[in-house]
Enzyme design. Structure first.
Site, PDB file in Angstrom:
ATOM      1  N   SER A  97     121.553   3.385  79.057  1.00  0.00           N
ATOM      2  CA  SER A  97     122.262   3.919  80.213  1.00  0.00           C
ATOM      3  C   SER A  97     123.648   3.268  80.348  1.00  0.00           C
ATOM      4  O   SER A  97     124.490   3.392  79.466  1.00  0.00           O
ATOM      5  CB  SER A  97     121.407   3.715  81.469  1.00  0.00           C
ATOM      6  OG  SER A  97     121.886   4.461  82.547  1.00  0.00           O
ATOM      7  N   ASP A 227     115.772  13.955  80.986  1.00  0.00           N
ATOM      8  CA  ASP A 227     116.491  12.854  81.636  1.00  0.00           C
ATOM      9  C   ASP A 227     117.230  13.423  82.843  1.00  0.00           C
ATOM     10  O   ASP A 227     118.188  14.181  82.696  1.00  0.00           O
ATOM     11  CB  ASP A 227     117.471  12.221  80.647  1.00  0.00           C
ATOM     12  CG  ASP A 227     118.101  10.941  81.165  1.00  0.00           C
ATOM     13  OD1 ASP A 227     118.304  10.831  82.392  1.00  0.00           O
ATOM     14  OD2 ASP A 227     118.424  10.063  80.342  1.00  0.00           O
ATOM     15  N   HIS A 256     114.634   9.306  81.883  1.00  0.00           N
ATOM     16  CA  HIS A 256     115.767   8.406  81.636  1.00  0.00           C
ATOM     17  C   HIS A 256     115.292   7.073  81.068  1.00  0.00           C
ATOM     18  O   HIS A 256     116.037   6.410  80.348  1.00  0.00           O
ATOM     19  CB  HIS A 256     116.536   8.176  82.940  1.00  0.00           C
ATOM     20  CG  HIS A 256     117.792   7.392  82.776  1.00  0.00           C
ATOM     21  ND1 HIS A 256     118.777   7.737  81.864  1.00  0.00           N
ATOM     22  CD2 HIS A 256     118.244   6.269  83.402  1.00  0.00           C
ATOM     23  CE1 HIS A 256     119.769   6.871  81.936  1.00  0.00           C
ATOM     24  NE2 HIS A 256     119.469   5.966  82.859  1.00  0.00           N
TER      25      HIS A 256
END
Length: 276
Positions: A97, A227, A256
């Site tokens: 991320s 996601d 995610h």
């Protein structure tokens, strides 16, 4: 606990586990977490004979809560100091991320001399926010709502995120882990509100396109096709087309947090890529 005093006096907490003489793998965590979010992968690879290194980004976890410097260029300059201190070379760099953005900017700014491969997991590049040139992105209003929620009741917001879209627990039939939610909350609440607040702009509005183009080593892109935080259409699918040596693996139904929810599969994919 090991800390490195940085150029401005801030202290960066880090973990250096496993075989001190083994091949090195480094980990960069997502927002607003800490190195603890990588513990499953770190333990797995350390048990395979690797040296594994992870840090708490400044303002996060056990590192100094600086008021300023909550931006990507400062974060990657901190990393270069850490890697120099730990004599990192011929390593593999992994980021999730926001941490995937950190990996991308680091390699774009400081080059690949210390690294032979990289892995981006649910990563934010090339650009999260919607613009005229990036219509697949997310409306800025969404990120503004994050900031508003943090100002209103950060503790509740940091329960809502892991209870819902982060792990995909809001999907019908998804098995829910109260432990994952509590761990996310605890890590997030240990991060300074200023750093967490500033980092929303950093992970959403930083354009990593140029960095992706400069990365001259193999990069494995791992992304869930469900996601809800960093949609694959705006991230993984675009990044792999920009990277000179990019390869994409899509996790069907993956959230995610595939490294948490699909840990065994991610661990195998990491090991196979590192060894190849």
């Amino acid at each position: 606990m090991p800390y490195l005093k940085l150029r401005d006096g801030a202290e960066l907490f880090y973990k250096d586990w496993g075989n001190a003489n083994g091949a090195t793998v480094t980990f960069s965590h997502g927002w607003p977490l800490s190195s603890d979010n990588w513990e499953t992968q770190m333990m797995f690879l350390a048990e395979q004979g690797y040296r594994v290194i992870a840090h708490d980004r400044r303002g996060h976890g056990r590192s100094t809560q600086t008021w300023d410097g909550n931006n990507m260029d400062t974060f990657v300059d901190d990393l270069e100091e850490l890697f120099a201190h730990l004599k990192v070379s011929d390593a593999v760099m992994v980021g999730h991320s926001h941490g995937g953005g950190e990996v991308t900017r680091y390699l774009g700014k400081h080059g690949t001399r210390r690294f032979r491969k990289a892995v981006l997991v649910g990563a934010v590049p090339p650009l999260m926010v919607k613009t005229g040139d990036n219509p697949e992105g997310t409306d800025k209003a969404v990120f503004d709502s994050f900031r508003d929620a943090m100002r209103k009741d950060r503790a509740q917001f940091f329960l809502d995120v892991p209870s819902g879209p982060f792990f995909g627990f809001n999907r019908s039939g998804a098995p829910k882990s109260e432990g994952q939610i509590r761990s996310w909350w605890a890590q997030g609440m240990r991060t300074s509100i200023k750093s967490a607040y500033d980092s929303i702009k950093d992970f959403s509005e930083t354009d990593f396109t140029g960095d992706l183009k400069r990365i001259d080593i193999p990069v494995l892109v791992l992304h869930g096709d469900d996601d809800q935080v960093v949609p694959i259409q705006a991230a993984g699918l675009k990044s792999v087309k920009i990277l000179p040596q990019g390869k994409l693996k899509t996790y069907k139904g993956g959230s995610h947090a595939i490294h948490n929810i699909n840990a065994d599969e991610v661990n195998k994919d990491l090991l196979d890529f590192i060894k190849s």
